[in-house]
Design an enzyme around this catalytic site. Sequence first.
Site, PDB file in Angstrom:
ATOM      1  N   LYS A 205       0.825  -1.208   0.000  1.00  0.00           N
ATOM      2  CA  LYS A 205       0.000   0.000   0.000  1.00  0.00           C
ATOM      3  C   LYS A 205       0.864   1.265   0.000  1.00  0.00           C
ATOM      4  CE  LYS A 205      -3.001  -3.248   0.564  1.00  0.00           C
ATOM      5  NZ  LYS A 205      -4.196  -3.650  -0.119  1.00  0.00           N
TER       6      LYS A 205
HETATM    7  C1  LIG Z   1      -5.115  -4.591   0.765  1.00  0.00           C
HETATM    8  C2  LIG Z   1      -6.561  -4.412   0.704  1.00  0.00           C
HETATM    9  C3  LIG Z   1      -7.415  -4.793   1.758  1.00  0.00           C
HETATM   10  C4  LIG Z   1      -6.939  -5.576   2.940  1.00  0.00           C
HETATM   11  O1  LIG Z   1      -5.891  -5.045   3.635  1.00  0.00           O
HETATM   12  P1  LIG Z   1      -4.918  -6.025   4.447  1.00  0.00           P
HETATM   13  O2  LIG Z   1      -4.072  -5.093   5.248  1.00  0.00           O
HETATM   14  O3  LIG Z   1      -4.144  -6.816   3.458  1.00  0.00           O
HETATM   15  O4  LIG Z   1      -5.787  -6.885   5.308  1.00  0.00           O
HETATM   16  C5  LIG Z   1      -8.763  -4.515   1.656  1.00  0.00           C
HETATM   17  N1  LIG Z   1      -9.269  -3.910   0.576  1.00  0.00           N
HETATM   18  C6  LIG Z   1      -8.503  -3.528  -0.452  1.00  0.00           C
HETATM   19  C7  LIG Z   1      -9.137  -2.815  -1.606  1.00  0.00           C
HETATM   20  C8  LIG Z   1      -7.132  -3.792  -0.445  1.00  0.00           C
HETATM   21  O5  LIG Z   1      -6.381  -3.429  -1.496  1.00  0.00           O
END
Ligand SMILES: *Cc1c(COP(=O)(O)O)cnc(C)c1O
Length: 420
Positions: A205
């Site tokens: 992210k």
């Molecule tokens: C990465 C992601 C999640 C989940 O996040 P995690 O930290 O991996 O649990 C949820 N929604 C979207 C759109 C994502 O890209």
Amino acid sequence: MSSRLAIDGGERAVKTPLPPMFPGGMRIGVEEEQAVLNVLRSRRLFRYYGPMSGLSQTDLFEQEFAAHMGAAYALAVSSGTAALMCAMAGLGIGPGDEVIVPAYTWIATASAAVALGAVPVIAEIDESLTIDPADVERKITPYTRAIVAVHMRGSPCQMDLLTNVAKRYGVALIEDTAQATGASFRGKRLGTWGDAGAFSLQFNKIITSGEGGVLITNNHALYKRAIMYHDVVGGQRHHIPPDEVTLGINFRMSELQAAVALAQLGKLEGLLADMRHNHAAIAERIADRVRASGSAFRRLNDPAGDAGLALIMLLPTAERARWAVEALRAEGVSAMALYHPDIEDYHVYCYWAPIMNRKTWSEQGGPWRWASRAITYTRDMCPRSLDLLSRSVHIDVSPDLSESQVEEVSNALKKVLEAL
Ligand SMILES: *Cc1c(COP(=O)(O)O)cnc(C)c1O
């Protein structure tokens, strides 16, 4: 610039390997190192107690994150999925409830609803590749409790229309901001439009602590319930009267994660500025060719608020898109098609095997057993989404592209679009 395509044996447009697409991750430096060392040396690895008292790193991170986004409250948790679950638990979502999610999102959006005992209902996306407000409205039933707006690939959903639909039908609006930390819609940060915003700090992210998540909200009751849900003794710890205490499970953030997250938050605006700069520079150089090839950029619901981390083009056909991806890869650009029938990708609903097959942890079946009506899923239930995704060519826009790499990536795109 050689116009012979690399895929036909010509020279590659991109001369040096492009930076890996881990925006915050690639900028980990002395700030994160020092922050982690300070925590280790303090020997306080847990937010609620340790050999030293006072505000924890997690407290500080929550305060700064809430202030940065313009929200009243922030709760740091262990993942983005946990943040979504805390938002849903905070809203009282559970068995018998329906939660509307887009056909294009990471499966975690749907998993969170299932984990709470609710069932996901899948809505189409539109040309912005975010949830289509008109289809959301069509999918609302008397059992709908929430809509999850997912700001895919850094791009804001149509928050004006979605807040309007949510208000008219009296359902909650949750923003899955996992891929768009810091982006905004009409000058207001994503995550603050709905009842709650859920962010991820996982390594892919925009900013990262390896794993981690954050929930933000302006709703004090929701925040209190989320505190209880994210910590088995959250109710006690926060002196919530026993008759108001609800069940919790542990989704707490560690002090080491919080220290890294805090350092990364300090880098967020720089990352966004650099991604936006690179995105604009490439888009400007190729705009004429995109149009001339009969293609279009993904519609941006708010170009100024977009995080700029992805450049997406919609080509006239899926065949052309697949060819363009191959040709771009040969040029040294990490392009991908967003939907390819042979590539299993948990970002596209038809590959969500456990959802499509309604398979959970128990042989007895999951929340569909006690749903208020029969809900079934088919792989072709959102044909418009599959069509849009199959024609989409996606290119990562790293904040760390050099000026010459911006030029080279643009040249690769021009060559390939010209040959379309
Ligand atoms: C990465 C992601 C999640 C989940 O996040 P995690 O930290 O991996 O649990 C949820 N929604 C979207 C759109 C994502 O890209």
